[in-house]
Scaffold this motif. Structure first.
Motif, PDB file in Angstrom:
ATOM      1  N   PRO A 124       0.807  -1.221   0.000  1.00  0.00           N
ATOM      2  CA  PRO A 124       0.000   0.000   0.000  1.00  0.00           C
ATOM      3  C   PRO A 124       0.837   1.267   0.000  1.00  0.00           C
ATOM      4  CG  PRO A 124       0.022  -0.986   2.183  1.00  0.00           C
ATOM      5  CD  PRO A 124       0.708  -1.957   1.270  1.00  0.00           C
ATOM      6  N   VAL A 125       2.146   1.133   0.249  1.00  0.00           N
ATOM      7  CA  VAL A 125       3.029   2.297   0.272  1.00  0.00           C
ATOM      8  C   VAL A 125       3.621   2.577  -1.106  1.00  0.00           C
ATOM      9  CG1 VAL A 125       5.133   3.295   1.254  1.00  0.00           C
ATOM     10  CG2 VAL A 125       3.595   1.954   2.707  1.00  0.00           C
ATOM     11  N   GLU A 147      10.829   0.357   2.534  1.00  0.00           N
ATOM     12  CA  GLU A 147      11.101   0.102   3.950  1.00  0.00           C
ATOM     13  C   GLU A 147       9.846  -0.104   4.778  1.00  0.00           C
ATOM     14  OE1 GLU A 147      13.233   3.432   5.532  1.00  0.00           O
ATOM     15  OE2 GLU A 147      11.965   4.892   4.527  1.00  0.00           O
ATOM     16  N   GLY A 148       8.682  -0.134   4.102  1.00  0.00           N
ATOM     17  CA  GLY A 148       7.450  -0.455   4.794  1.00  0.00           C
ATOM     18  C   GLY A 148       6.955   0.657   5.696  1.00  0.00           C
ATOM     19  N   ARG A 149       6.264   0.266   6.749  1.00  0.00           N
ATOM     20  CA  ARG A 149       5.683   1.239   7.679  1.00  0.00           C
ATOM     21  C   ARG A 149       6.456   1.338   8.989  1.00  0.00           C
ATOM     22  NH1 ARG A 149      -0.479  -0.832   6.600  1.00  0.00           N
ATOM     23  NH2 ARG A 149      -1.098   0.740   5.060  1.00  0.00           N
ATOM     24  N   PHE A 150       7.334   0.384   9.237  1.00  0.00           N
ATOM     25  CA  PHE A 150       8.060   0.367  10.503  1.00  0.00           C
ATOM     26  C   PHE A 150       9.554   0.222  10.234  1.00  0.00           C
ATOM     27  CE2 PHE A 150       3.830  -1.282  11.247  1.00  0.00           C
ATOM     28  CZ  PHE A 150       3.406  -0.538  12.340  1.00  0.00           C
ATOM     29  N   GLY A 151      10.355   0.688  11.167  1.00  0.00           N
ATOM     30  CA  GLY A 151      11.800   0.651  10.995  1.00  0.00           C
ATOM     31  C   GLY A 151      12.430  -0.602  11.535  1.00  0.00           C
ATOM     32  N   ASN A 152      13.644  -0.475  12.015  1.00  0.00           N
ATOM     33  CA  ASN A 152      14.427  -1.632  12.447  1.00  0.00           C
ATOM     34  C   ASN A 152      14.124  -2.021  13.887  1.00  0.00           C
ATOM     35  OD1 ASN A 152      15.824  -1.794   9.959  1.00  0.00           O
ATOM     36  ND2 ASN A 152      17.138  -0.096  10.601  1.00  0.00           N
ATOM     37  N   ARG A 153      12.879  -2.379  14.136  1.00  0.00           N
ATOM     38  CA  ARG A 153      12.542  -2.926  15.447  1.00  0.00           C
ATOM     39  C   ARG A 153      13.146  -4.323  15.564  1.00  0.00           C
ATOM     40  NH1 ARG A 153       6.355  -0.967  16.824  1.00  0.00           N
ATOM     41  NH2 ARG A 153       6.627   1.210  16.206  1.00  0.00           N
ATOM     42  N   ASP A 154      13.417  -4.739  16.761  1.00  0.00           N
ATOM     43  CA  ASP A 154      14.175  -5.970  16.989  1.00  0.00           C
ATOM     44  C   ASP A 154      13.616  -7.164  16.230  1.00  0.00           C
ATOM     45  OD1 ASP A 154      15.932  -4.644  18.587  1.00  0.00           O
ATOM     46  OD2 ASP A 154      14.954  -5.186  20.461  1.00  0.00           O
ATOM     47  N   GLN A 155      12.292  -7.396  16.351  1.00  0.00           N
ATOM     48  CA  GLN A 155      11.727  -8.610  15.768  1.00  0.00           C
ATOM     49  C   GLN A 155      11.085  -8.374  14.415  1.00  0.00           C
ATOM     50  OE1 GLN A 155      10.293  -6.745  18.021  1.00  0.00           O
ATOM     51  NE2 GLN A 155       8.111  -7.172  18.349  1.00  0.00           N
ATOM     52  N   PHE A 156      11.064  -7.130  13.927  1.00  0.00           N
ATOM     53  CA  PHE A 156      10.383  -6.814  12.673  1.00  0.00           C
ATOM     54  C   PHE A 156      11.338  -6.955  11.485  1.00  0.00           C
ATOM     55  CE2 PHE A 156       6.474  -4.072  13.846  1.00  0.00           C
ATOM     56  CZ  PHE A 156       6.199  -4.905  14.923  1.00  0.00           C
ATOM     57  N   PRO A 157      10.957  -7.717  10.453  1.00  0.00           N
ATOM     58  CA  PRO A 157      11.792  -7.794   9.245  1.00  0.00           C
ATOM     59  C   PRO A 157      11.829  -6.448   8.529  1.00  0.00           C
ATOM     60  CG  PRO A 157      10.135  -9.552   9.301  1.00  0.00           C
ATOM     61  CD  PRO A 157       9.770  -8.568  10.358  1.00  0.00           C
ATOM     62  N   GLU A 158      12.860  -6.211   7.759  1.00  0.00           N
ATOM     63  CA  GLU A 158      12.958  -4.993   6.975  1.00  0.00           C
ATOM     64  C   GLU A 158      11.805  -4.944   5.965  1.00  0.00           C
ATOM     65  OE1 GLU A 158      16.115  -2.726   3.964  1.00  0.00           O
ATOM     66  OE2 GLU A 158      16.680  -4.563   5.047  1.00  0.00           O
ATOM     67  N   GLY A 159      11.138  -3.800   5.883  1.00  0.00           N
ATOM     68  CA  GLY A 159      10.016  -3.644   4.963  1.00  0.00           C
ATOM     69  C   GLY A 159       8.671  -4.012   5.561  1.00  0.00           C
ATOM     70  N   GLU A 219      10.371  12.349   5.765  1.00  0.00           N
ATOM     71  CA  GLU A 219      10.069  11.359   4.743  1.00  0.00           C
ATOM     72  C   GLU A 219      10.442   9.952   5.224  1.00  0.00           C
ATOM     73  OE1 GLU A 219      11.969  12.348   1.112  1.00  0.00           O
ATOM     74  OE2 GLU A 219      10.953  14.278   0.872  1.00  0.00           O
ATOM     75  N   GLY A 220       9.716   8.970   4.685  1.00  0.00           N
ATOM     76  CA  GLY A 220      10.038   7.576   4.980  1.00  0.00           C
ATOM     77  C   GLY A 220       9.825   7.222   6.438  1.00  0.00           C
ATOM     78  N   VAL A 221      10.517   6.176   6.883  1.00  0.00           N
ATOM     79  CA  VAL A 221      10.417   5.733   8.275  1.00  0.00           C
ATOM     80  C   VAL A 221      11.279   6.624   9.154  1.00  0.00           C
ATOM     81  CG1 VAL A 221      10.887   3.842   9.867  1.00  0.00           C
ATOM     82  CG2 VAL A 221       9.897   3.358   7.639  1.00  0.00           C
ATOM     83  N   CYS A 222      10.681   7.164  10.197  1.00  0.00           N
ATOM     84  CA  CYS A 222      11.369   8.093  11.092  1.00  0.00           C
ATOM     85  C   CYS A 222      12.418   7.361  11.927  1.00  0.00           C
ATOM     86  CB  CYS A 222      10.355   8.767  12.000  1.00  0.00           C
ATOM     87  SG  CYS A 222      11.068   9.745  13.339  1.00  0.00           S
ATOM     88  N   PRO A 223      13.666   7.859  11.977  1.00  0.00           N
ATOM     89  CA  PRO A 223      14.700   7.212  12.799  1.00  0.00           C
ATOM     90  C   PRO A 223      14.459   7.377  14.294  1.00  0.00           C
ATOM     91  CG  PRO A 223      15.525   9.259  11.861  1.00  0.00           C
ATOM     92  CD  PRO A 223      14.185   9.017  11.234  1.00  0.00           C
ATOM     93  N   ASN A 224      13.579   8.321  14.660  1.00  0.00           N
ATOM     94  CA  ASN A 224      13.319   8.561  16.069  1.00  0.00           C
ATOM     95  C   ASN A 224      12.311   7.571  16.647  1.00  0.00           C
ATOM     96  OD1 ASN A 224      13.342   9.987  18.602  1.00  0.00           O
ATOM     97  ND2 ASN A 224      11.430  10.978  17.993  1.00  0.00           N
ATOM     98  N   ASP A 288     -10.276   3.377  -4.086  1.00  0.00           N
ATOM     99  CA  ASP A 288      -8.930   2.951  -3.740  1.00  0.00           C
ATOM    100  C   ASP A 288      -8.611   3.472  -2.338  1.00  0.00           C
ATOM    101  OD1 ASP A 288      -6.291   2.372  -3.430  1.00  0.00           O
ATOM    102  OD2 ASP A 288      -5.612   3.328  -5.287  1.00  0.00           O
ATOM    103  N   PRO A 289      -8.541   2.585  -1.322  1.00  0.00           N
ATOM    104  CA  PRO A 289      -8.285   3.056   0.041  1.00  0.00           C
ATOM    105  C   PRO A 289      -7.010   3.880   0.160  1.00  0.00           C
ATOM    106  CG  PRO A 289      -8.966   0.770   0.053  1.00  0.00           C
ATOM    107  CD  PRO A 289      -8.741   1.144  -1.384  1.00  0.00           C
ATOM    108  N   LYS A 290      -5.996   3.546  -0.652  1.00  0.00           N
ATOM    109  CA  LYS A 290      -4.734   4.279  -0.593  1.00  0.00           C
ATOM    110  C   LYS A 290      -4.915   5.723  -1.027  1.00  0.00           C
ATOM    111  CE  LYS A 290      -0.053   4.300  -2.509  1.00  0.00           C
ATOM    112  NZ  LYS A 290       0.882   3.638  -3.450  1.00  0.00           N
TER     113      LYS A 290
END
Length: 342
Positions: A124-125, A147-159, A219-224, A288-290
């Motif tokens: 959807p992104v 890179e999806g909706r979430f960043g580099n969380r411990d258990q989350f795959p990239e994207g 822009e993109g996934v926030c590093p914060n 289109d929901p997007k």
């Protein structure tokens, strides 16, 4: 930090907010015979049967314990917490059912894993192909390119686009597409229950609030905050600590609001599940929901979010307050309608 003193057991020291009754309930489980009793009552239970109680002698036979007095002692410890005693025998209380079901659905099954497998669902992104994967009781919907909706969380795959914590039972006899659909249905159920203020796990009260990143990237996934979106709707149960985090533009956050149902009904768009496509996405028909569902953070102190639905030149706007309650509804673009009250 809580410190153990000489008069406390480890269970009492760890209990904290769980309270004395929870401590007592946990303490009665520390015995193999008692756990066997719960499992035997669960094995004897059959949904839709008029009678599910088990007599004392039959229950002792199922557990395989010869000493009647010892068996009676352990059974008595369970009564009131996890077992109900009636004139006809013994049966599991709801807490007993939940306990055994949790073990069967989780630790009672093999720990299955699903390697990333492509599914017929565009990101959807960015519109790229996506995959579904299951690992360590988490199901993830993942984009193969962005890179999806979430960043580099411990258990989350990239994207990662979405992640749902699900028992291993979810993979039973399901193909990857069906697995993703099951996760969508479960997530929708949890969210709708949370919106209505009821915990889907324990039926306790659900607290909701808007969480805003203090220093969000442009822009993109926030590093914060490791999220693509500046604001998220969060829900938490103070009783069992079940929780969830959702994008405010997620249509299901307000999809069951009467104004939203009426808006789509007026345009001939029934909010039903689309069985024809094999996907449990809502049937929008030419929507289109997007592109046609958006949200905006309009204030930060307190947080306010405006969710906008667009269709055929008409717009419906819902404003959410800091507790994720709809506090204002307005509609434009339809003759004779300019504003609706909540």
């Amino acid at each position: 930090m809580h410190r153990l003193n000489s008069t406390e057991s480890p269970l009492e020291a760890a209990a904290g907010a769980a309270g004395p009754r929870a401590t007592e309930a946990f303490s009665v489980l520390g015995n193999e015979t008692r756990l066997a009793i719960l499992l035997a009552l669960w094995e004897a239970y059959e949904p839709f049967e008029a009678e599910n109680t088990v007599a004392f002698a039959e229950l002792r036979k199922r557990v395989g314990m010869r000493d009647g007095s010892q068996f009676n002692y352990h059974l008595t410890q369970l009564v009131g917490h996890f077992v109900r005693h009636t004139d006809d025998g013994y049966e599991l209380r709801r807490a007993g059912h939940k306990l055994v079901q949790s073990v069967i659905a989780g630790a009672g099954l093999d720990n299955p894993e699903l390697d990333p497998t492509e599914v017929d669902r565009a990101c959807p992104v960015c519109g790229a192909p996506t995959v579904v994967t299951y690992h360590d009781e988490w199901l993830f919907h993942v984009c193969t390119e962005c890179e999806g909706r979430f960043g580099n969380r411990d258990q989350f795959p990239e994207g990662t686009l979405a992640g749902v914590n699900l028992n291993p039972a979810v993979v039973t006899d399901r193909k990857p597409e069906e697995l993703l659909n099951a996760a969508f249905v479960r997530g929708t159920w949890n969210l709708q229950s949370a919106v209505e203020g009821v915990c889907a796990e324990c039926s306790g009260p659900m607290e909701g609030w808007l969480h805003v990143c203090d220093d969000h990237g442009a822009e993109g996934v926030c590093p914060n905050c490791d999220r693509r979106y500046e604001v998220m709707a969060r829900f938490r149960c103070p009783v069992c600590k079940a929780s969830g985090e959702y994008v405010p533009s997620c249509s299901w956050l307000v999809m069951h609001h009467p104004a939203v149902i009426a808006f789509y009904a007026d345009h001939g768009v029934p909010l039903q599940y689309d069985d024809d496509s094999g996907s449990f996405q809502p049937r929008y028909r030419d929507v289109d929901p997007k592109e046609d569902i958006d949200f905006e953070l309009i204030t930060t102190d307190p947080p306010r979010v405006r969710v906008t639905f667009q269709h055929e030149g008409a717009e419906l706007e819902l404003t959410l307050d800091e507790n994720v309650n709809v506090i204002d509804v307005s509609e434009r673009g339809r003759p004779g309608v300019n504003r609706l009250g909540t």
